[in-house]
Design an enzyme around this catalytic site. Structure first.
Site, PDB file in Angstrom:
ATOM      1  CB  CYS A  49      -0.931  -0.011   1.205  1.00 28.83           C
ATOM      2  SG  CYS A  49      -1.999   1.440   1.270  1.00 28.83           S
ATOM      3  CB  CYS A  83      -0.581   2.556   4.010  1.00 30.46           C
ATOM      4  SG  CYS A  83      -2.027   1.822   3.265  1.00 30.46           S
ATOM      5  CG  ASP A  84       3.129   1.210   4.551  1.00 28.62           C
ATOM      6  OD1 ASP A  84       2.694   1.757   5.581  1.00 28.62           O
ATOM      7  OD2 ASP A  84       2.911   0.038   4.261  1.00 28.62           O
TER       8      ASP A  84
END
Ligand code: NDP
Length: 308
Positions: free
Chosen positions: A134, A137-138
């Protein structure tokens, strides 16, 4: 046979949000946590984009908070996997862990989706330590670093373009000699100077040390090896919605996601609602899953009222 009013399947942000809303509406929900209690977020590290956490929060801490919040209002949160479900007539018949039988008036499906991984041992070793599925997200953890994305679809192109805006350099590792992504996405990739597309390349090994990923060894279809020095390795080779136990009972779209009436959580079976990634191939965020869990709880509450 145990009888429950609302059965919630799954324990990600969608499941727990449904549980918070339905328990506050006195619907005494029973939530089964499933194979991965806490869902996909427990496999990420820090979550910095969920509104309300200015300092960020780890995925596990957020899920523990959501669980506590559901328990506080009386949700019955249980360990267990739904191994069989019959949605052909109401009340719905459900079997947990092959033995416990339940009849449910309404069901909210929040079973999520799972990212596909390549299946390399080295990839599993560094998952959460530089290997991620992701970028939204990261990606931020690798700002100004070099990273690689695997895949040639819209997700891979979107994630590569997103990462290119925060990282120094992005390698896009594509196994074929073309991108499967839409023309518009392809153009964005080709017009971004810090993305290098490696066509006809496969990942042989993710390299790393005790601090996490340090590189990746790729091999071209003609057999040439190359090591890319990167800190982040992002998989974008698709997701599969977790619908195995429901197959044949709910209408699914062509990718296998549960179909809902647009703008609602209503599935093709009256009394069955869906929320979170199991019905969402596009956004896949904790906040959108939580929002759709709220929608499912409200749809469910209204539907139960209409049945009186
Ligand atoms: P896709 O299934 O479309 O693409 C997956 C990609 O990963 C393909 O390029 C595939 O290669 C590659 N791949 C699969 N397995 C491997 C493997 N083992 N090793 C290396 N590469 C592999 O998935 P997406 O997640 O990209 O998209 C899913 C759906 O969501 C699509 O319909 C897409 O259009 C849509 N979407 C739309 C967006 C938008 O409109 N903004 C954004 C994101 C997704 P190959 O081509 O060789 O099979």
């Amino acid at each position: 046979m145990e009888k429950v009013k609302v059965l919630i399947i799954g324990s990600g942000p969608a499941g727990f949000t449904s549980a918070i809303y339905t328990s506050r509406a006195n619907l005494s929900p029973v939530l089964y946590e499933g194979i991965e209690p806490g869902g996909q977020l427990t496999t990420t590290t820090e979550i910095e984009n969920f509104p309300g956490y200015p300092e960020g929060i780890t995925g596990t801490a957020m899920m523990e908070d959501l669980r506590k919040q559901a328990l506080r209002f009386g949700a019955d949160v249980r360990r267990g996997i739904i191994t069989d479900i019959d949605l052909s007539e109401r009340p719905f018949k459900v079997t947990v862990d092959h033995e416990h039988k339940i009849e449910a008036e309404a069901v909210i499906v929040c079973t999520g989706a799972s990212a596909k991984y390549l299946g390399l041992e080295s990839e599993a070793k560094y998952r959460g330590m530089g290997v991620s599925a992701c970028a939204t997200c990261d990606g931020f953890f690798y700002r100004k670093q070099d990273v690689a994305v695997v895949g040639g679809g819209d997700t891979a192109c979107e994630e590569a373009t997103y990462l290119a805006s925060i990282c120094k350099k992005v390698y896009l590792i594509v196994r074929k000699n073309y991108l499967r992504a839409s023309k518009a996405m392809q153009e964005r990739v080709f017009n971004t100077p810090n993305i290098e597309v490696l066509f006809e390349h496969n990942t042989a090994e993710v390299l790393g040390d005790e601090d996490g990923v340090t590189g990746v060894r790729v091999v071209s279809t003609s057999g040439e090896e190359r090591v890319l020095d990167i800190m982040g390795f992002f998989l974008a080779i698709g997701h599969h919605p977790n619908v195995e136990v429901l197959k044949g009972q709910l209408e699914l779209d062509e990718q296998g996601y549960i179909k809902v009436v647009p703008g609602t959580s209503k599935t093709s079976v009256e009394g069955v609602f869906a929320a979170g990634d199991v019905k969402d191939p596009h956004y896949r965020q904790a906040i959108t899953a939580a929002g759709s869990g709220c929608i499912a709880a409200l749809d469910c509450e209204r539907w139960l009222l209409s049945q009186k």
